[in-house]
Each structure stands twice: as structure tokens, then as C-alpha cells.
Design an enzyme around this catalytic site. Structure first.
Site, PDB file in Angstrom:
ATOM      1  N   GLY A 191      -0.331  -7.395 -39.952  1.00 14.42           N
ATOM      2  CA  GLY A 191       0.350  -8.583 -39.485  1.00 14.42           C
ATOM      3  C   GLY A 191       1.234  -8.273 -38.295  1.00 14.42           C
ATOM      4  O   GLY A 191       1.742  -7.157 -38.160  1.00 14.42           O
ATOM      5  N   SER A 192       1.439  -9.250 -37.426  1.00 12.87           N
ATOM      6  CA  SER A 192       2.403  -9.087 -36.336  1.00 12.87           C
ATOM      7  C   SER A 192       3.817  -9.260 -36.889  1.00 12.87           C
ATOM      8  O   SER A 192       4.012  -9.651 -38.035  1.00 12.87           O
ATOM      9  CB  SER A 192       2.127 -10.121 -35.235  1.00 12.87           C
ATOM     10  OG  SER A 192       0.900  -9.834 -34.603  1.00 12.87           O
ATOM     11  N   GLY A 193       4.798  -8.920 -36.049  1.00 15.64           N
ATOM     12  CA  GLY A 193       6.190  -9.021 -36.481  1.00 15.64           C
ATOM     13  C   GLY A 193       6.803  -7.671 -36.792  1.00 15.64           C
ATOM     14  O   GLY A 193       7.979  -7.593 -37.130  1.00 15.64           O
ATOM     15  N   HIS A 194       5.976  -6.599 -36.687  1.00 14.02           N
ATOM     16  CA  HIS A 194       6.471  -5.243 -36.953  1.00 14.02           C
ATOM     17  C   HIS A 194       6.510  -4.404 -35.684  1.00 14.02           C
ATOM     18  O   HIS A 194       6.559  -3.175 -35.753  1.00 14.02           O
ATOM     19  CB  HIS A 194       5.580  -4.546 -37.985  1.00 14.02           C
ATOM     20  CG  HIS A 194       5.362  -5.335 -39.225  1.00 14.02           C
ATOM     21  ND1 HIS A 194       6.395  -5.711 -40.035  1.00 14.02           N
ATOM     22  CD2 HIS A 194       4.238  -5.833 -39.795  1.00 14.02           C
ATOM     23  CE1 HIS A 194       5.921  -6.422 -41.066  1.00 14.02           C
ATOM     24  NE2 HIS A 194       4.616  -6.508 -40.932  1.00 14.02           N
ATOM     25  N   HIS A 209       8.389  -7.269 -44.983  1.00 14.37           N
ATOM     26  CA  HIS A 209       8.190  -8.712 -44.845  1.00 14.37           C
ATOM     27  C   HIS A 209       9.273  -9.459 -45.607  1.00 14.37           C
ATOM     28  O   HIS A 209       9.132 -10.631 -45.939  1.00 14.37           O
ATOM     29  CB  HIS A 209       6.832  -9.133 -45.399  1.00 14.37           C
ATOM     30  CG  HIS A 209       5.700  -8.304 -44.923  1.00 14.37           C
ATOM     31  ND1 HIS A 209       5.291  -7.160 -45.576  1.00 14.37           N
ATOM     32  CD2 HIS A 209       4.901  -8.432 -43.838  1.00 14.37           C
ATOM     33  CE1 HIS A 209       4.277  -6.633 -44.908  1.00 14.37           C
ATOM     34  NE2 HIS A 209       4.027  -7.367 -43.854  1.00 14.37           N
ATOM     35  N   LYS A 261      -2.114  -0.168 -43.901  1.00  9.84           N
ATOM     36  CA  LYS A 261      -0.916  -0.236 -44.739  1.00  9.84           C
ATOM     37  C   LYS A 261      -1.280  -0.916 -46.063  1.00  9.84           C
ATOM     38  O   LYS A 261      -2.060  -1.877 -46.087  1.00  9.84           O
ATOM     39  CB  LYS A 261       0.192  -1.027 -44.028  1.00  9.84           C
ATOM     40  CG  LYS A 261       0.627  -0.394 -42.698  1.00  9.84           C
ATOM     41  CD  LYS A 261       1.954  -0.914 -42.178  1.00  9.84           C
ATOM     42  CE  LYS A 261       1.999  -2.409 -41.933  1.00  9.84           C
ATOM     43  NZ  LYS A 261       0.967  -2.900 -40.980  1.00  9.84           N
TER      44      LYS A 261
END
Lengths: 330, 330
Positions: free
Chosen positions: A53-56, A218, A104
Site C-alpha cells: 500500500g502507499s502511505g509508507h 496502518h 510485507k
């Protein structure tokens, strides 16, 4: 809402366009959401593909380049990429020497990478896979069966990437990636919640003056919420948690990682306390990296990752790397 | 309060201890607050010394190393360092070729660096000084007579640092630093206020859903507060402000800088809009850097800096650098 965005729906595509503009050394396929080092496939070299996922950020696209990942597949914010992205990435980087997927441990990621592996194998790519699951805080969390994959992902990508760059065959790159994961442990702390563009409000409740010990990247629940602790107390708690889970018998690599919203000034101060605690626990430190590397958008907080290293792993850690976010020797 | 600290009084010292632990290639004098590259003084090389209030990390200590600064003097948070720090730094890095002070234009910094220059000259160090004042938002702000020094500091330190590393004499290094500053313009936007450790609450009032155009890196007032704007609108405003102040007649170097609390995902998306606007305005981009480099603790927001470059400045920008926060080619 204090976001620097256009609309939530275009956040990932906008970021990929911005990456393309800033990094001519990357091939960024905005439509299909794949980021590939420009010289891929590199003859005779195993390909390394990760994603999530993006955001990391900078994980994973910020780690694409010589000495680290061959390609990354970014999903929507906090959402697994779809198999088609990883299949494209594998095809783009395979030189005939095979491809390692670095995944992950979140249920969606694992399923989608597994499906991508089948599809890529059908197209003739030799595939191996390593699942990163270093977070000792909890098992079977919101999005995960088993342990979550967090900070150790950077160690796996860097060290396996160096092995691949040296020309190691797929089985060897896979074995090194597994070795790094098995020897790595992480623990994270949130000092604030996290706000995703789609929701626009904090995803979990963390009253001012409270912190959450063992948070996921998250905002998944940790072990407990507590009243504010000092940097020193947090370092003791985090370091003890990782050492208890796997007492090192040799020197370690340390990542003092920011979740995104904590100033670097504070992260360096926190590192002083982490190093103090490691010394008190008689753990020798081979190398330390401090910064925002495996983040959770605007979450304030930090995580500690330690990986027990040997001479080979230190050599591979020190090997040249040239990516958007991690660079030395090139 | 969501800070990762012990007590406000030790924030800077704690951070310096943490830097020392993470960066054995630096000599960190925690007591006297000076960070020096370990191999200083380098024979035949001009020394570059900068400094300023803490809270803008990685500026300046994160830019100490081969190809950039010789030493940095960090003050308390948002407070100028004292002259004794810069005198010590100058003495530590002077090889006999002289020292250039790089000073952001804030009244306290300018006074303290001037006093330090006199003291260092009394000790026999040949000194030159360049004051960085790139921020077009306002003149004569809270802490400044004239324009504030912000993002261009990174350009000046990198490019003058490269010239010094090549062996350029003091007059030449100073001239290049001046050239970079004269050709650089910045504009910043805050999406949130900033909280200092000493105060523990936001230093200025910015209601949710409002932003401040033209903010300074200490939360000094900008031009105006407005209701929320899109990334696209903010890019248009910021790019137009810098281009209007100094219309480039050639290609530019671009820094899309985060203030600390804005996720990298959003900064890259913002970069896409900055690049779009520059293209619409027919400005060619030679190089782009995206990230949190000249920050304001946990402030959410961004700034845009452009510097008109020529072949020499691009070559010096591309030259190898090895610091905690900016590294390539070494």
C-alpha cells in the site's frame, strides 16, 4: 484536513507523476503503477520486486535503484497493489535469472503477490518469495495473520539487493533475504493517529497526551495505550521488546525509524536513548540508520528495528546503493 | 503534546548524542554544540561553516560532510547559536585557506555570525560571509530585517561546498555562494502550525481547513490565511510568486521541500503540480530535489525554491556529496 493534495482519488497517481519528474533514473509507469530502475533488466542479475500500500514512503518506490529494488508496485493508500502490477514489474526486471518478491506480511499483500507469482511463472519467470514479518508487538492483527512486516523490510531490500547486484543467483538472494528477516525484530510507538486522504479524519482514537505502544504502520492496534512517556522510557520499552523476542548473540544493525510526523530532531534524540539502552543490554551496534523510511503518512511516532548481522550482512549493508531515499557509494 | 523527547531543556543535546551514535564520520561536540566532518581541517581546502536554530533538521548538521559543509553550529530550537560555537567551528575546519560563513538572514543569526567572524579573525582565520535571503513572501518579518533565508540555504551549502571540495580559493567559493543566493527564490505554505518543545502548544493560530501562504520556517506570518486550496492551486501560487520576483532566463534547479509534517507521498504529488506549472511558464528544469530538508519541526506544509543555474552550477550540484541527509557519488 491539512493535506497537500488535489482529490483523494488521484493521490497515488499524482505522487507517481512527481516521482517521474524528480527521478529520471527511474521508469515510472503512472497508469499501471509500476516503478522500475531505468536500466532494467540488468543482464545476469536477479530482479527484486516489492510493493504494498502507499502511505509508507519512501518505502517501496524510494528504494528502487542500483543495489536495492529492481521495481516497486505501489497500491492505493494502505491497500495492497493488484497482481497485475507485480506481474508487470517482474516481466520488466527479469533478465532470465529469476525474480524475488519481497512481501510485507499483510493478508492482502500475501494473497496478491502469490497470485502474481503464479501468473508470472506461467509467463516463464522463475520466482521466489520472502515474506517479512518482523513486528513483535502483536500477532494476528487487523490486516495480518501472524506478525506484521515493518522496518525490517528496508533491511531485507537493501541487503538482498546488494547480493543481487553482486550477481548472486536467485536461491542465494532468497536465502539472504530470509536470513535478514529471521534475524530482524521491530517495535513501533504512535504519538498520534494517522489520517488517510480518503477518510480525512484520524483512523483511530488517540487522545492528546496518550501514546500507543506496539502500533502498526496502518494504525492497527498495538499492545496498549498509556499516558505520555519520555523518549528514554519509550526507548527502554521498544528495545526491551525486540531483545526479549530474539536475544541477539552478536552485533546488530539498528533502524530508528520515524512514522512520518515526528521531527528528525526528536528522532535523533530518541536514537541516543535507543543506543544507551542497547549498550546497557550489552548489545553491540554495527551500523545505525535514523530517519523517516517506513512511515505511516502523518503519524507521529517511531519504531526500532534491530537485525543481528554477521560479516557478510554488514558488507552487503555497506555495499553501494543509489535510490531516491537511500544512497551511498554511487 | 505528542513529542518524542525527554524534557524540552535537553532536546538539542539529546539529538546531538543521537547524531554522534549514528554518524561515526562526524565529530560531534555535544557540550559545545559543534558538528564537524571528522577529517577536518582538510589540507588546502576552504572551510564552510553554517548554523542556526535547531528544529530545521536535517539543516544544518545533516549537511556536514565531504562536498558540503565542513561544520555546523546548532542553536536551541528556533534560536541562533552563540558566537563561541561558530568560532570553535571555524577553528576546527580552517586549514589556512580561510572559512566561509553561510548565514540565514535572521537578525539574531546575522549578529552572532558577525561577532563570531570578528573573534575568529582575531585568532587569525581569514573569513568571508554570505547571507542567504531567498524567501519572497514578505520583507521585514518577525525575526528578520529584509528577506528570510530558507530553502536556498541547501543550494548554497551544496554548490559552494562542491566548489570548496574542488579546491577553489575563498574568494571564489564566496562568489559562487553569492551567485547561488542571488539566483534563488523561495515561497512556503503552512497547512498547520508548529509546536516547539519549550512551548508545547502551537506557536500560531491556524484553524483546521485554513492555510497560510508565505509562511516562514519558524511560523512567522506569511502574506495571508486562506481556506483550503488544492495541491494544484498551491503550486500555482508558490511557483508564480517565485517566478514573478525573479523571472528566470535559463534552466532552474528546483527544491520541493516539506516542512516536516507533510507525508512524502503528498510532497511528490505536489512536485507534479510544481513541474506542471513551471512547464506552463516555459521554465526548463535542470534538476529537482523532493523531500524534507529545511523543516519547521512538525509543521505540515511545503516550500518551493528555484535557482537559475548555468553549466558550472549544475556541475557543482551534481558533484559527489556525502552527508547524513544528502548523498550521492561517494
Amino acid at each position: 484536513m491539512r493535506m497537500l493534495i488535489n482529490v483523494p482519488e488521484t493521490v497515488v497517481a499524482d505522487a507517481l507523476r512527481g516521482m517521474a519528474a524528480a527521478h529520471p533514473e527511474l521508469t515510472v509507469d503512472v497508469e499501471n503503477r509500476v516503478v522500475v530502475r531505468r536500466d532494467a533488466p540488468v543482464a545476469g542479475k536477479v530482479g527484486l520486486v516489492s510493493g504494498g500500500g502507499s502511505g509508507h514512503e519512501p518505502l517501496h518506490a524510494g528504494f528502487v535503484g542500483p543495489g536495492m529494488l529492481s521495481a516497486a508496485a505501489p497500491g492505493e493508500v494502505f491497500t495492497s497493489p493488484v497482481p497485475d502490477q507485480m506481474v508487470r514489474a517482474a516481466a520488466a526486471v527479469d533478465s532470465g535469472q529469476g525474480v524475488l518478491f519481497i512481501v510485507k506480511n499483510y493478508t492482502g499483500d500475501v494473497l496478491n503477490f502469490d497470485m502474481a507469482a503464479e501468473l508470472a511463472e506461467d509467463e516463464g519467470v522463475r520466482l521466489a518469495k520472502v515474506v517479512v514479518d518482523d513486528d513483535v508487538a502483536v500477532t494476528d492483527s487487523t490486516f495480518t495473520a501472524g506478525r506484521r512486516g515493518t522496518g525490517a523490510t528496508l533491511f531485507v531490500e537493501k541487503i538482498a539487493g546488494a547480493a543481487a547486484e553482486e550477481g548472486a543467483p536467485l536461491e542465494r538472494v532468497e536465502a539472504i533475504a530470509r536470513r535478514v528477516n529471521e534475524r530482524s525484530r521491530s517495535f513501533g510507538v504512535a504519538l498520534s493517529s494517522v489520517t488517510t486522504p480518503a477518510k480525512g479524519t484520524p483512523t483511530f482514537d488517540l487522545p492528546p497526551g496518550r501514546l500507543e505502544l506496539g502500533i502498526g504502520i496502518h494504525g492497527e492496534p498495538g499492545r496498549e495505550q498509556r499516558g505520555m512517556m519520555t523518549s528514554r522510557e519509550i526507548a527502554d520499552f521498544a528495545v526491551d521488546a525486540v531483545l526479549e523476542d530474539r536475544p541477539p548473540t552478536g552485533p546488530v544493525l539498528v533502524l530508528v525509524n520515524g512514522m512520518g510526523g515526528t521531527p528528525l530532531l526528536e528522532l535523533y534524540g530518541f536514537n541516543a536513548e535507543v543506543q544507551r539502552r542497547l549498550k546497557e543490554r550489552r548489545v553491540a551496534v554495527a551500523r545505525t540508520l535514523v530517519g523517516n523510511y517506513v512511515t505511516s503518512l502523518d503519524m507521529a511516532g517511531c519504531s526500532v528495528t534491530v537485525c543481528q548481522v554477521d560479516e557478510e550482512l554488514v558488507r552487503l549493508w555497506d555495499a553501494p546503493v543509489r535510490t531516491a531515499a537511500l544512497r551511498w557509494g554511487l
